[in-house]
Design an enzyme around this catalytic site. Structure first.
Site, PDB file in Angstrom:
ATOM      1  N   ALA A  65       0.829  -1.199   0.000  1.00  0.00           N
ATOM      2  CA  ALA A  65       0.000   0.000   0.000  1.00  0.00           C
ATOM      3  C   ALA A  65       0.867   1.254   0.000  1.00  0.00           C
ATOM      4  CB  ALA A  65      -0.923  -0.011   1.218  1.00  0.00           C
ATOM      5  N   GLY A  95       0.068  -5.455   0.387  1.00  0.00           N
ATOM      6  CA  GLY A  95      -0.987  -5.517  -0.612  1.00  0.00           C
ATOM      7  C   GLY A  95      -0.558  -6.207  -1.884  1.00  0.00           C
ATOM      8  N   GLU A 138      -0.975  -9.797  -1.171  1.00  0.00           N
ATOM      9  CA  GLU A 138      -2.405 -10.077  -1.132  1.00  0.00           C
ATOM     10  C   GLU A 138      -3.007 -10.109  -2.535  1.00  0.00           C
ATOM     11  OE1 GLU A 138      -4.070  -8.291   2.993  1.00  0.00           O
ATOM     12  OE2 GLU A 138      -2.864  -6.905   1.792  1.00  0.00           O
ATOM     13  N   GLU A 160       2.807  -6.029   7.402  1.00  0.00           N
ATOM     14  CA  GLU A 160       1.954  -5.031   8.063  1.00  0.00           C
ATOM     15  C   GLU A 160       2.184  -4.960   9.570  1.00  0.00           C
ATOM     16  OE1 GLU A 160      -0.251  -6.271   4.307  1.00  0.00           O
ATOM     17  OE2 GLU A 160       0.918  -7.277   5.876  1.00  0.00           O
TER      18      GLU A 160
END
Length: 255
Positions: free
Chosen positions: A61, A106, A109, A129
């Site tokens: 992110a 991300g 993911e 994270e």
């Protein structure tokens, strides 16, 4: 545009293009959702490659953007964040991630949303994270344990450590490791081969597997049974069986 959709030979390439690290800011997330839904709907797209370019898949992110968001702002945004990734996971066609360089947070993911992952030998994947005082928020706590098992997933999520390509292959986080220069070529070849297959049967197979992973076995078997019977109404099933009887297995052409 930070994400594009290019179509060739029945394969749609969802290309991330936000230099230098393909950070997944809000605009990129929204564009990804839009194009994933387009790829799902287009008849000329029969399989999909997710690709970040030769150097990096996606490093996660946009932390600078997230730093300015408070609890209320993230409550409003978190559903849209997940929905953008879920749109990729729910493309009813074969999807392969071509992972080069970093696939972190991300980015990891996003790779988890694919059906198959081909990684460069220099790739590094992880869910860091926790090092920010957070947990994965775009599906990592759900898709990662479903893929590699809860203990291995917790190790990656709890520690935030990065895994190199060889370890990622060993634990099932990726499915194939190839030289970096060959990642996209091999991912496209995987997708192109399946793009020649029976589209409805491939959709059925994906839905049956994915639904079965999310529910009890009796429900999963019911989904399988309904799709299996339903495919007997398709032209592809007729063509496939006719070819098998006349020519032997693996000779049917579905386009």
């Amino acid at each position: 545009m930070t994400v594009s959709l290019e179509v060739a030979e029945g394969v749609g390439t969802l290309r991330l293009d936000r230099p230098p690290m393909n950070a997944l800011d809000i605009a990129t997330q929204d564009r990804l959702k839009e194009l994933a839904e387009e790829a799902a709907d287009r008849d000329d797209v029969r399989a999909v490659v997710i690709y970040g370019g030769e150097r990096v898949f996606a490093a996660g992110a946009d932390i600078k953007e997230m730093q300015n968001m408070d609890h209320a702002a993230m409550v409003r945004r978190s559903r849209a964040l997940q929905d953008s990734f879920t749109a990729v996971a729910r493309i009813p066609k074969p999807v392969v991630a071509a992972v080069t360089g970093y696939a972190l947070g991300g980015g990891c993911e996003l790779a988890l949303c694919a059906d198959y992952r081909i990684a460069a030998d220099n790739a590094k994947l992880g869910q860091p994270e926790i090092l920010l005082g957070l947990i994965p928020g775009a599906g990592g706590t759900q898709r990662l344990p479903r893929l590699i098992g809860p203990s291995r997933a917790k190790d990656l999520i709890f520690t935030g450590r990065q895994v190199k390509a060889d370890e990622a292959l060993a634990i099932g986080l990726v499915d194939r490791v190839v030289p970096a220069a060959e990642v996209y070529e091999q991912a496209h070849a995987w997708a192109a081969k399946l793009a020649q297959g029976p589209a409805i049967a491939l959709r059925a197979a994906k839905e049956a597997v994915d639904t079965g992973l999310e529910t009890d076995i009796d429900t999963g078997l019911a989904v399988e049974r309904n799709w299996f019977a339903g495919l007997f109404a398709t032209e592809d099933r007729e063509r496939g069986m006719r070819s098998f009887v006349a020519e032997g297995p693996g000779k049917a052409k579905f386009l």
